[in-house]
Scaffold this motif. Structure first.
Motif, mmCIF file in Angstrom:
data_model
loop_
_atom_site.group_PDB
_atom_site.id
_atom_site.type_symbol
_atom_site.label_atom_id
_atom_site.label_comp_id
_atom_site.label_asym_id
_atom_site.label_seq_id
_atom_site.Cartn_x
_atom_site.Cartn_y
_atom_site.Cartn_z
ATOM 1 N N ASN A 1 0.821 -1.209 0.000
ATOM 2 C CA ASN A 1 0.000 0.000 0.000
ATOM 3 C C ASN A 1 0.859 1.267 0.000
ATOM 4 O OD1 ASN A 1 -2.422 1.457 -0.021
ATOM 5 N ND2 ASN A 1 -2.547 1.531 2.208
ATOM 6 N N LYS A 2 1.995 1.193 -0.696
ATOM 7 C CA LYS A 2 2.918 2.328 -0.773
ATOM 8 C C LYS A 2 3.287 2.591 -2.236
ATOM 9 C CE LYS A 2 4.951 1.439 3.792
ATOM 10 N NZ LYS A 2 6.208 1.099 4.523
ATOM 11 N N PRO A 3 2.504 3.399 -2.934
ATOM 12 C CA PRO A 3 2.773 3.663 -4.356
ATOM 13 C C PRO A 3 4.161 4.222 -4.623
ATOM 14 C CG PRO A 3 0.595 4.443 -3.742
ATOM 15 C CD PRO A 3 1.274 4.070 -2.467
ATOM 16 N N ALA A 4 4.725 4.946 -3.654
ATOM 17 C CA ALA A 4 5.997 5.626 -3.877
ATOM 18 C C ALA A 4 7.211 4.714 -3.788
ATOM 19 C CB ALA A 4 6.150 6.777 -2.882
ATOM 20 N N ASN A 5 7.015 3.438 -3.408
ATOM 21 C CA ASN A 5 8.198 2.593 -3.210
ATOM 22 C C ASN A 5 8.718 1.947 -4.497
ATOM 23 O OD1 ASN A 5 6.439 0.468 -3.682
ATOM 24 N ND2 ASN A 5 6.367 -0.237 -1.552
ATOM 25 N N GLY A 6 8.007 2.142 -5.610
ATOM 26 C CA GLY A 6 8.483 1.602 -6.878
ATOM 27 C C GLY A 6 8.215 0.126 -7.062
ATOM 28 N N LYS A 7 7.515 -0.493 -6.094
ATOM 29 C CA LYS A 7 7.249 -1.924 -6.147
ATOM 30 C C LYS A 7 5.797 -2.175 -6.551
ATOM 31 C CE LYS A 7 10.679 -2.874 -2.553
ATOM 32 N NZ LYS A 7 10.907 -3.461 -1.201
ATOM 33 N N GLY A 8 5.577 -3.265 -7.308
ATOM 34 C CA GLY A 8 4.261 -3.528 -7.867
ATOM 35 C C GLY A 8 4.221 -3.025 -9.296
ATOM 36 N N ALA B 1 5.893 0.557 -10.659
ATOM 37 C CA ALA B 1 7.065 0.438 -11.529
ATOM 38 C C ALA B 1 6.816 1.112 -12.880
ATOM 39 C CB ALA B 1 7.421 -1.028 -11.725
ATOM 40 N N VAL B 2 5.609 0.939 -13.438
ATOM 41 C CA VAL B 2 5.274 1.585 -14.710
ATOM 42 C C VAL B 2 5.290 3.102 -14.554
ATOM 43 C CG1 VAL B 2 3.417 2.003 -16.375
ATOM 44 C CG2 VAL B 2 3.953 -0.336 -15.675
ATOM 45 N N ALA B 3 4.725 3.595 -13.452
ATOM 46 C CA ALA B 3 4.666 5.040 -13.220
ATOM 47 C C ALA B 3 6.065 5.656 -13.214
ATOM 48 C CB ALA B 3 3.956 5.338 -11.897
ATOM 49 N N TYR B 4 6.991 5.002 -12.528
ATOM 50 C CA TYR B 4 8.353 5.537 -12.464
ATOM 51 C C TYR B 4 9.087 5.376 -13.795
ATOM 52 C CZ TYR B 4 8.090 6.496 -7.479
ATOM 53 O OH TYR B 4 7.748 7.021 -6.255
ATOM 54 N N ALA B 5 8.746 4.336 -14.545
ATOM 55 C CA ALA B 5 9.356 4.170 -15.868
ATOM 56 C C ALA B 5 8.891 5.269 -16.814
ATOM 57 C CB ALA B 5 8.997 2.792 -16.433
ATOM 58 N N VAL B 6 7.604 5.614 -16.737
ATOM 59 C CA VAL B 6 7.081 6.710 -17.551
ATOM 60 C C VAL B 6 7.724 8.027 -17.130
ATOM 61 C CG1 VAL B 6 5.026 8.074 -18.094
ATOM 62 C CG2 VAL B 6 4.886 5.584 -18.055
ATOM 63 N N ASP C 1 13.327 12.239 -12.374
ATOM 64 C CA ASP C 1 13.876 11.236 -11.475
ATOM 65 C C ASP C 1 12.828 10.836 -10.439
ATOM 66 O OD1 ASP C 1 16.377 11.346 -12.724
ATOM 67 O OD2 ASP C 1 17.068 12.964 -11.403
ATOM 68 N N LYS C 2 13.094 9.754 -9.731
ATOM 69 C CA LYS C 2 12.166 9.291 -8.703
ATOM 70 C C LYS C 2 11.924 10.375 -7.654
ATOM 71 C CE LYS C 2 11.245 5.281 -5.753
ATOM 72 N NZ LYS C 2 11.737 3.956 -5.292
ATOM 73 N N SER C 3 12.965 11.144 -7.351
ATOM 74 C CA SER C 3 12.836 12.216 -6.359
ATOM 75 C C SER C 3 11.975 13.371 -6.852
ATOM 76 C CB SER C 3 14.228 12.742 -5.981
ATOM 77 O OG SER C 3 14.905 13.258 -7.123
ATOM 78 N N ASP C 4 11.733 13.419 -8.165
ATOM 79 C CA ASP C 4 10.904 14.482 -8.747
ATOM 80 C C ASP C 4 9.419 14.115 -8.768
ATOM 81 O OD1 ASP C 4 13.180 16.026 -9.342
ATOM 82 O OD2 ASP C 4 13.463 14.972 -11.241
ATOM 83 N N VAL C 5 9.093 12.882 -8.360
ATOM 84 C CA VAL C 5 7.714 12.398 -8.418
ATOM 85 C C VAL C 5 7.038 12.550 -7.059
ATOM 86 C CG1 VAL C 5 6.248 10.363 -8.749
ATOM 87 C CG2 VAL C 5 8.203 10.760 -10.262
ATOM 88 N N THR C 6 5.844 13.119 -7.065
ATOM 89 C CA THR C 6 5.024 13.191 -5.861
ATOM 90 C C THR C 6 3.726 12.438 -6.113
ATOM 91 O OG1 THR C 6 4.023 15.294 -6.563
ATOM 92 C CG2 THR C 6 5.976 15.420 -5.158
ATOM 93 N N TRP C 7 3.219 11.759 -5.084
ATOM 94 C CA TRP C 7 2.016 10.952 -5.215
ATOM 95 C C TRP C 7 0.833 11.622 -4.536
ATOM 96 C CZ3 TRP C 7 1.363 6.486 -8.030
ATOM 97 C CH2 TRP C 7 2.526 5.920 -8.564
#
Length: 294
Positions: free
Chosen positions: A75-82, A86-91, A98-104
């Motif tokens: 239940n943690k969208p920001a962890n890059g798992k699932g 994973a698709v969200a961070y790839a996009v 970068d991952k640090s630039d993404v907010t959920w």
């Protein structure tokens, strides 16, 4: 982009359109062409990390709470798992963030594709692309081809179903606003009114408690439910795609978003280079097969 800036830009755009309409005698534009006009076709360059996002230099991604497995993990969208995390961070990476630039951001499933201005750059939450939903929001190209599946408690009448006809007399349930519920209404056409639930958790509880005979979800979710959450249940089978084209999940964007074409290009690139297939194999490898209900 800040809401105030967006409002000013839209006001200026509206004024320009009004002047042009007068110049050509207010000739009406066909409704279909107006609504289907490719978003982001107004000069968006897709400059890496410099898109017209909600917050400059950041990418705001939304999904529902709770974030279910196997689409997300713990239940943690920001962890890059699932798969979807994973698709969200790839996009995001494809777009130059970068991952640090993404907010959920938390947005309920049905609200994500409801009419109205959005507070996110894109939403990822197993939202199937449909013509009806496209009237209110934009979609990227599909990032996952999905089928719907039926889950029933082992030993029940529903669990013995071998065909769609065998399901017509059982009590079925699904989450409201989903293609799962559409498949019940349009494909099974049961003799009993199906039960609609606000969340998949409620549908699962109803199955456990015998309030419904079976529930319908997407196939990967069905595999997870039967393996980890309702272990005395089984996958009865999956439905064939309707209309000859696969059902696909797409990223949801604001209607007319300048980001739509860039996000679509990112998804297409990830499909072409094999990234989507790799992520699917990693996170959805268990969801490989189930009997087809005809």
């Amino acid at each position: 982009m800040h809401l105030a800036q967006r409002a000013l830009r839209r006001a200026a755009s509206a004024a320009t359109v009004a002047l042009l309409a007068v110049a050509v005698g207010c000739a009406p534009q066909p409704e279909e062409k107006a609504s289907d006009k490719a978003s982001g076709a107004t000069g968006e360059t897709c400059a890496q990390g410099k898109l017209s996002t909600q917050t400059s230099g950041k990418l705001t991604i939304a999904t529902d709470e709770p974030a279910y497995e196997p689409w997300f993990k713990d239940n943690k969208p920001a962890n890059g798992k699932g798969f979807e995390s994973a698709v969200a961070y790839a996009v995001a990476k494809q777009l130059g963030y970068d991952k640090s630039d993404v907010t959920w951001q938390t947005v309920p499933f049905n609200k994500a594709f409801a009419p109205g201005e959005k507070t996110f750059d894109f939403d990822i939450n197993q939202v199937s692309i449909s013509a009806e939903r496209k009237k209110a929001v934009d979609f990227s190209s599909g990032y996952y081809d999905v089928r719907q599946a039926v889950i029933a408690l082992k030993g029940s009448k529903a669990a013995k179903a071998k065909s769609i006809a065998d399901l017509k007399g059982v009590k079925l349930g699904a989450q409201v606003g989903t293609t799962s519920l559409n498949y019940i209404d349009d494909v099974v056409k049961p003799t009993q009114q199906p039960a609609a639930y606000a969340k998949n958790d409620q549908a699962k509880s109803a199955l456990k408690n015998g309030q419904v005979d079976a529930i319908v979800t997407d196939l990967p979710t069905a595999f997870y439910i039967t393996a980890a959450e309702v272990t005395d249940a089984k996958i009865v089978g999956q439905f064939e795609n309707q209309g000859g084209t696969p059902e696909q999940f797409g990223l949801v964007l604001d209607k007319g978003s300048a980001l739509t074409s860039c996000v679509t290009k990112a998804v297409d690139a990830l499909r072409t280079d094999g990234t989507l297939a790799k992520i699917e194999k990693q996170w959805l490898s268990d969801a490989v097969d189930a009997p087809v209900l005809k």
